[in-house]
Design a protein around this motif. Structure first.
Motif, PDB file in Angstrom:
ATOM      1  N   ILE A   1       0.138  97.043  38.094  1.00  0.00           N
ATOM      2  CA  ILE A   1       0.457  96.787  36.689  1.00  0.00           C
ATOM      3  C   ILE A   1       0.882  95.332  36.489  1.00  0.00           C
ATOM      4  O   ILE A   1       0.499  94.679  35.501  1.00  0.00           O
ATOM      5  CB  ILE A   1       1.555  97.754  36.211  1.00  0.00           C
ATOM      6  CG1 ILE A   1       1.011  99.198  36.182  1.00  0.00           C
ATOM      7  CG2 ILE A   1       2.073  97.365  34.829  1.00  0.00           C
ATOM      8  CD1 ILE A   1       2.058 100.232  35.846  1.00  0.00           C
ATOM      9  N   LEU A   2       1.659  94.797  37.443  1.00  0.00           N
ATOM     10  CA  LEU A   2       2.097  93.401  37.347  1.00  0.00           C
ATOM     11  C   LEU A   2       0.913  92.445  37.394  1.00  0.00           C
ATOM     12  O   LEU A   2       0.836  91.485  36.611  1.00  0.00           O
ATOM     13  CB  LEU A   2       3.075  93.097  38.483  1.00  0.00           C
ATOM     14  CG  LEU A   2       3.663  91.679  38.519  1.00  0.00           C
ATOM     15  CD1 LEU A   2       4.465  91.401  37.259  1.00  0.00           C
ATOM     16  CD2 LEU A   2       4.545  91.487  39.750  1.00  0.00           C
ATOM     17  N   ILE A   3      -0.032  92.696  38.300  1.00  0.00           N
ATOM     18  CA  ILE A   3      -1.227  91.840  38.373  1.00  0.00           C
ATOM     19  C   ILE A   3      -2.022  91.923  37.080  1.00  0.00           C
ATOM     20  O   ILE A   3      -2.520  90.909  36.557  1.00  0.00           O
ATOM     21  CB  ILE A   3      -2.081  92.250  39.585  1.00  0.00           C
ATOM     22  CG1 ILE A   3      -1.349  91.920  40.893  1.00  0.00           C
ATOM     23  CG2 ILE A   3      -3.433  91.543  39.549  1.00  0.00           C
ATOM     24  CD1 ILE A   3      -2.095  92.339  42.129  1.00  0.00           C
ATOM     25  N   LEU A   4      -2.150  93.122  36.552  1.00  0.00           N
ATOM     26  CA  LEU A   4      -2.903  93.299  35.304  1.00  0.00           C
ATOM     27  C   LEU A   4      -2.239  92.543  34.156  1.00  0.00           C
ATOM     28  O   LEU A   4      -2.928  91.884  33.352  1.00  0.00           O
ATOM     29  CB  LEU A   4      -3.011  94.787  34.986  1.00  0.00           C
ATOM     30  CG  LEU A   4      -3.818  95.165  33.737  1.00  0.00           C
ATOM     31  CD1 LEU A   4      -5.253  94.699  33.888  1.00  0.00           C
ATOM     32  CD2 LEU A   4      -3.764  96.667  33.500  1.00  0.00           C
ATOM     33  N   LEU A   5      -0.911  92.604  34.080  1.00  0.00           N
ATOM     34  CA  LEU A   5      -0.202  91.885  33.018  1.00  0.00           C
ATOM     35  C   LEU A   5      -0.374  90.369  33.158  1.00  0.00           C
ATOM     36  O   LEU A   5      -0.553  89.662  32.155  1.00  0.00           O
ATOM     37  CB  LEU A   5       1.279  92.245  33.046  1.00  0.00           C
ATOM     38  CG  LEU A   5       1.642  93.667  32.587  1.00  0.00           C
ATOM     39  CD1 LEU A   5       3.132  93.915  32.768  1.00  0.00           C
ATOM     40  CD2 LEU A   5       1.240  93.889  31.134  1.00  0.00           C
ATOM     41  N   LEU A   6      -0.325  89.879  34.397  1.00  0.00           N
ATOM     42  CA  LEU A   6      -0.521  88.442  34.609  1.00  0.00           C
ATOM     43  C   LEU A   6      -1.919  88.004  34.203  1.00  0.00           C
ATOM     44  O   LEU A   6      -2.099  86.939  33.595  1.00  0.00           O
ATOM     45  CB  LEU A   6      -0.265  88.095  36.082  1.00  0.00           C
ATOM     46  CG  LEU A   6       1.193  88.199  36.563  1.00  0.00           C
ATOM     47  CD1 LEU A   6       1.279  87.931  38.052  1.00  0.00           C
ATOM     48  CD2 LEU A   6       2.079  87.225  35.804  1.00  0.00           C
TER      49      LEU A   6
END
Length: 248
Positions: free
Chosen positions: A64-69
């Motif tokens: 999820i963090l990678i997707l948000l970035l």
């Protein structure tokens, strides 16, 4: 009366089996009893289920963090449309260039002035520059001769703005090979010298009044002919942001 004589005891022949003996099953042994252990010695079950849940939660959070970035980067790129700054050599002047042959060698005295144009093509971002170390040399193909190093103080290039930098360098009594001194003097008289400039600095980004990081870059302007500069041409330099990334 005399006692009757005892009868001799007969020996049993080998392999004799008494028919009156109880039958015993061959190879039968009672099963061993398991030792009774106290409750403190009972093995505990591993909490593998809890570890699995933690690993799954961490992986999901990381994805999820990678997707948000990625989403933030895409929105930033689409909204601001960032462009790299442009570096051009405006002019190059040699105010002094003397090659002197003495008994103990050949010496070079030179003084140069370089004008560099730094352009910011962005309409929504500002570029901040740290102190810039500039090296100037002449020659090409591994036969360069240094003409001095100087430091330009930090500066700012506003939105869609251009900054002109003045770079002055000099060398005094620089010892060079006799053959190099002869070639430099001949090329200087014929205006066939090739100029090289390398600048090492740090660039920061200004967005909505906020400064974002400082990235080290190297700007190279190699093999520029003096005749080309005298004709009004402004050669573009190359920006090396990483060792494997060259941006023109």
């Amino acid at each position: 009366m005399s006692e009757p004589p005892l009868k001799p005891v007969l020996q049993k022949p080998p392999g004799y089996k008494d028919p009156n003996a109880p039958a015993v099953k061959p190879g039968f042994r009672p099963p061993p009893r398991k030792p009774v252990l106290p409750p403190s010695f009972h093995p505990r079950k591993r909490r593998s289920g809890c570890c699995r849940v933690c690993c799954c939660c961490f992986c999901i959070f990381f994805l999820i963090l990678i997707l948000l970035l990625l989403i933030c980067g895409a929105v930033f790129y689409l909204w601001f449309d960032p462009k790299l700054p442009g570096f051009h050599v405006q002019s190059f002047r040699i105010s002094r260039f003397n090659v002197t042959k003495k008994s103990d060698g050949t010496y070079l005295d030179a003084q140069t002035t370089t004008r560099v144009e730094v352009k910011n093509p962005n309409s929504k971002m500002t570029y901040y520059y740290g102190n810039t170390e500039v090296d100037v040399s002449v020659g090409e193909g591994g036969d360069e001769t240094e003409l001095g190093t100087t430091t330009v103080h930090g500066f700012t290039t506003g939105k869609q703005n251009t900054t002109s930098l003045k770079v002055e360098t000099k060398v005094s009594n620089k010892l060079v090979d006799d053959g190099v001194g002869t070639r430099l003097q001949a090329r200087y008289r014929s205006k066939s010298l090739r100029v090289n400039m390398e600048a090492r600095t740090k660039i920061g980004l200004g967005v909505a009044g906020l400064k974002i990081g400082m990235v080290g870059v190297t700007v190279k302007c190699d093999g520029i002919a003096l005749k080309r500069l005298d004709g009004g041409d402004m050669p573009k330099c190359v920006i090396n942001m990483l060792k494997w990334l060259n941006i023109h």
